[in-house]
Every structure is written in structure tokens, then in C-alpha cells.
Design an enzyme around this catalytic site. Sequence first.
Site, short mmCIF file in Angstrom:
data_model
loop_
_atom_site.label_atom_id
_atom_site.label_comp_id
_atom_site.label_asym_id
_atom_site.label_seq_id
_atom_site.Cartn_x
_atom_site.Cartn_y
_atom_site.Cartn_z
N HIS A 266 -10.77 0.57 -6.78
CA HIS A 266 -11.74 -0.35 -6.18
C HIS A 266 -12.16 -1.43 -7.17
O HIS A 266 -12.29 -2.61 -6.81
CB HIS A 266 -12.96 0.43 -5.70
CG HIS A 266 -14.00 -0.41 -5.05
ND1 HIS A 266 -13.70 -1.38 -4.11
CD2 HIS A 266 -15.34 -0.47 -5.23
CE1 HIS A 266 -14.83 -1.97 -3.72
NE2 HIS A 266 -15.81 -1.44 -4.39
N ARG B 153 -12.31 -2.41 10.82
CA ARG B 153 -12.03 -0.98 10.62
C ARG B 153 -13.34 -0.20 10.58
O ARG B 153 -14.29 -0.61 9.89
CB ARG B 153 -11.26 -0.79 9.31
CG ARG B 153 -10.87 0.66 9.03
CD ARG B 153 -10.03 0.76 7.77
NE ARG B 153 -10.80 0.51 6.56
CZ ARG B 153 -10.27 0.43 5.33
NH1 ARG B 153 -8.96 0.57 5.18
NH2 ARG B 153 -11.01 0.19 4.28
N GLU C 279 -1.67 5.73 7.09
CA GLU C 279 -1.78 5.96 5.65
C GLU C 279 -1.53 7.41 5.27
O GLU C 279 -1.42 7.74 4.09
CB GLU C 279 -3.16 5.50 5.14
CG GLU C 279 -4.30 5.78 6.08
CD GLU C 279 -5.57 5.03 5.76
OE1 GLU C 279 -5.70 4.47 4.66
OE2 GLU C 279 -6.46 5.01 6.62
N ASN D 83 -1.68 1.54 0.20
CA ASN D 83 -2.29 2.08 -1.02
C ASN D 83 -2.38 3.60 -0.95
O ASN D 83 -1.92 4.32 -1.85
CB ASN D 83 -3.69 1.48 -1.24
CG ASN D 83 -3.67 -0.03 -1.35
OD1 ASN D 83 -2.62 -0.63 -1.54
ND2 ASN D 83 -4.82 -0.65 -1.24
N ASP D 84 -2.97 4.09 0.13
CA ASP D 84 -3.09 5.54 0.29
C ASP D 84 -1.76 6.17 0.68
O ASP D 84 -1.44 7.27 0.23
CB ASP D 84 -4.16 5.87 1.33
CG ASP D 84 -5.56 5.85 0.74
OD1 ASP D 84 -5.72 6.27 -0.42
OD2 ASP D 84 -6.49 5.42 1.43
N ARG E 136 -3.65 6.93 -7.27
CA ARG E 136 -3.47 5.51 -7.54
C ARG E 136 -4.42 4.98 -8.61
O ARG E 136 -4.20 3.89 -9.13
CB ARG E 136 -3.67 4.70 -6.26
CG ARG E 136 -5.09 4.74 -5.69
CD ARG E 136 -5.15 4.03 -4.37
NE ARG E 136 -6.52 3.83 -3.91
CZ ARG E 136 -6.87 3.15 -2.84
NH1 ARG E 136 -5.94 2.58 -2.11
NH2 ARG E 136 -8.13 3.03 -2.49
N CYS F 256 -2.02 -3.93 5.76
CA CYS F 256 -3.21 -4.43 5.07
C CYS F 256 -3.35 -3.84 3.66
O CYS F 256 -4.37 -4.04 3.01
CB CYS F 256 -4.47 -4.16 5.88
SG CYS F 256 -4.74 -2.41 6.29
#
Length: 575
Positions: free
Chosen positions: A187, A330, A428, A451-452, A462, A499
Site C-alpha cells: 500500500h 468496488r 483474484e 496483485n493478489d 507481495r 485493475c
Amino acid sequence: MKKFMGIAASSGIAIGPALKLPKFDLSFENQTIDDVGAEIRRLQTAVMASKNELIKIQHITQKDLGSHEAGVFQFLVSILSNQMLIDQMVTLITNQKVTAEMAVTTVLRAYHERQKQAAVKPVSDQQIHEVMQRVLSHLLGAKPIEATALNQQAIVVAHELSPIQTAQLLPTMVQAIVTDVGGTTSHSVIMSRNFEIPIVVGLQNAETAINNGDMMIVNGSTGEVIVKPTSAQLEENIHRQREYEQQLHRRIRPVGQTKVTADRDRSLLAANINDPADVAKALANGAQAIGLFRTEFLYLKAHQLPTEAEQFRAYKAVLTQMGEKPVIIRTADIGGDKQETTGAFDDQMNPYLGLRGLRLSLTHQSIFRTQLRALLRASAYGKLSIMFPMVTTLHELRVAKALLDQERIKLLSEGVAIGRLKVGMMVEVPVVAIMADQFVNDVDFMSLGTNDLTQYLLAADRGNEQVADLYQPENPAIFRLVKSVIDACHDHQIPAFMCGELAADPLAIPILKGMGLDGFSMNPAAISYAKQLIDRLNTRRMVTLANEVVTMAADQKQVIDFVHQATANGHATYK
């Protein structure tokens, strides 16, 4: 001269002096004081000074990064404005003759512990530490130098950057960021990338080896960091820096110009945002849609759950600003590295594999229903699509849709206007990607959260620099799974979007376009380059490229080498 190799997290080349974020010895002796009145005045002065600092940082953060990052400082100010806590500190000083330092640490630690024992977490360990450290620094005469108060440009060097520290960085004064730990999709790195500066993470021991003022070269494209470079290295990298800036300048095109591929195949280029204030930047960079509004930041920045009215205003603001352009919002994806502070949800031993995303929403249905009602009310003001995160089973998806329908019926019975909206889901979790053909009949679209998906598929955290070499977004297995999802969507005539960070990866874009990805959603700052790149692509040749990539059996290096060679020769992707 010292050379380090880390993980390239944000492209570009920076040359400048090092600035290590200060660490202070805030230890103190526990002693009995004589002048109670003077000690109380010391406490009050330190608390007021700390509040004023945080308010100033909040205003700067609001201007530079937006209200969701600024919200965390508003929360810290509220802790120091809690009169009950201040009164307890004063009582300790008065009755037990302790120092202001002891009163501050005793009261704040006890407050935090009470919340933990009550299974409530209105303030995180990180936030209580920030408040305590700031007040103690004033009491001990070791006032921290804020990164926001730098009077010259510098390269920020730290062992680790928390989201709180990241939000304090002033983009105009920070040339680059290097850290010992962290991953490319943590993040803090995603927040830092908004600065559009070079970032290298995962250096492991650079923070102790670098001194303040050391001249540094940071290459955010390769992950190379050079400390005390030679004259030849300086000259070479100054030249590289100029070339990069010229190349970047050539990438930028007039806003609003429609980009199409060489054979007139259009691509939807959308923006990922965290806050209604981010819409202006998205539009300025040419976004054709909002591909991801991360609503969890409405929860992360607050010290109480956002109300239906508060959420409605935020969603309406995004939709009205976008006009006729599509907006995908989302539902809250809380968990993993996004831990909220409202106290509504319990801590977990392994948050990445625990209750997060839709799992958490379905466990706390009253909170979920509040968000659904706010979204439904906002749907009358634009082209809204609702997207569910972290879907694992078809049953979860259907329960979520049933709750949405129930709230729709209630609102209509109350005479509330509701617009037409679409419902989609994130892909994901590997099992969903593998079984995508079983989910497509229940949604209007799918959006790949790479990402996930990457960390789950490769079993590599990650944000953990110790397994950074295993976290490979460009691994052939990732592309193979992505293609299967896209194919499943197209077989059932629904669009497939992405995304995750892979959507903005210049190496991945040609491959994804060849697979037929319908929409790329990314950080607003990346849109201009993505537009130019896609404008040069030839779909037929990209299909050939993508088909070769998904047949590869090695790691991501094989993919990277192959695409670099193909694009260098110009025979596989470009017209």
C-alpha cells in the site's frame, strides 16, 4: 562507491543527496517531580504543539494526495483532542508526581490495551506509536524533522515507510524513495507511486550503509542504487536521466485525444482512484472511465464507520464528475495490508487468507447493507457498476447479489430513485480464475486483480522483500490464467477488465492486448503512456505474441526477454 540492487517499484532516474528519516532516542527516566503545575504546563504545551503539527500535515496531505490520505491525520488529531485522555494524564501528574513523559506513555498504552481487551481496535499500533512519539519528541526537545518541511530536494532513505510516513512526504521535495523492505504492490508503494518519482524497495541493508548527505543515483527502472558514485557514473546517469525525461515528454499527448490500435481496435483506459478528489486527476490524464474506486479508504481513514449518507455523498461525487463515463465502484476490500481503524472488525492471525473483502462483508451484513444502499441511491447520478472483491465461491457471489436485490426493493418501496447498474466481480483468487466459466453467467463483467492473484498463485507475499524474487507478475502461469479468464468472459459475451498493477506494465500491455483484454485500469499518472503504447500496437501481431507467451514453461525472465526481443525487432507487436 557502493552499489545496491533492489526491486524496481517506480520508473525514472534520480540523482541527489540522501536524507534518512530521523530516528530519535525517546527514552526517559521515571522520576518524581516537584512542580506539578509546571509539569502540567509542559504536557499541555507538547500536546498543543503536536496537534498543530498534525493539522498542518493534514492540510498539506489533503492538497498533495487527497482526502483519504489526509484523513489519517485528522484521526490522530482527534486522539490528542480526547479530553478524557488528557485529564487522565493530568491526574497522574497531580496524584503520583510523575513526569509528563510517563503520564503520556502510561495513559496512551493503557487506552490502547483496553481497546484490545475489548476486541475493538479504534486505533492501530502504528497510530498510537505516532501520537506517543510526537508528543514525547516535544517533551524531550527532540522535535522530529518532517519530510514535508524539507528545504531542499533529497532522496528519502528508510528501513520501511508506513502509510502514515508516506502521506507526509512532500512530492516537490522528494527526488526518489529507497527502502530496505517492502514490495512493489504494498500500500505504501502504491501511494508513493502517485508522486511519479523513482522508487526502489527491498534493499535489505542500505539504510544502515547510507549516511545523510551521501550523493546517490537511484534507477527506479532497474532497481539499481549507487551511493557515492564516481564522476563517470554521474555523467553517464545524468545523460540517462535526460534521455528518460525526453522520452517521458514525448509520451504525453493532448488530453481527450482518442487512442486506437493500429487496426482501429479500441481499448478502454480507466483510472484507479481512492477518493472523489482523485477524479480530477483521472480526467486530466485522459481517463475514459473509473475502473476501480477503492471504497475501503472511506473506512480506513475514519475512526467510526462511514454512514449511509457519507458514503452516498462520496459515490455521488464520483459519478457526477464522470458524467456519462462509466464508473466501477468496488465494495469495501478490507483486510490484508488494508487494516481499518473503526473497531468494527477483529484482528486476524493471517489477514491475507482470512476474513477480507466479500467474506468480511457477508460476515457483517448490516455494515454491508449500508454500503449497498448508498451505492444504489448514487446509481441515479451516473453510469454505475458495482464490483465485489475477493470472491471465492459462487454461493458468496449469489448471496451478495441477493442482498443487493433486497436493498433495491426496500429503496424502491420508499420511493427512492435508482438508476440502471451493472454487477461484476474481482478475479483474484486462483480457484475463481480456474473456474471462471462457472461464474460468468452471474455477472455483467469481471475485473482481474493481479496483485493478489499473483501472490496467491505463487504463494509469495507481495509485500515481503525476502520472497520478492518469487513474486513474479509476468510469470507465464499468470498470463496463462489471465487468458483463460478473458476467454471465459468472451465466450459468454461479457467484458474482461484488469485493475491490478499489471494493467499499467509496459511489458504486459502488448500481451494483454493480444489476449483481448477489454479494459485497462491504472494509476491516473500511467494513463498517458499506456495510451501512446496501445496506439502503436497491431492486434493481429499481438495475438501471436500472447499465444507464444502462454506456452512458455519457465519463469518471468523468459517472458521479459522474449517481449524485449520482439519489441526491439519490431516484428511481433508494433506496426
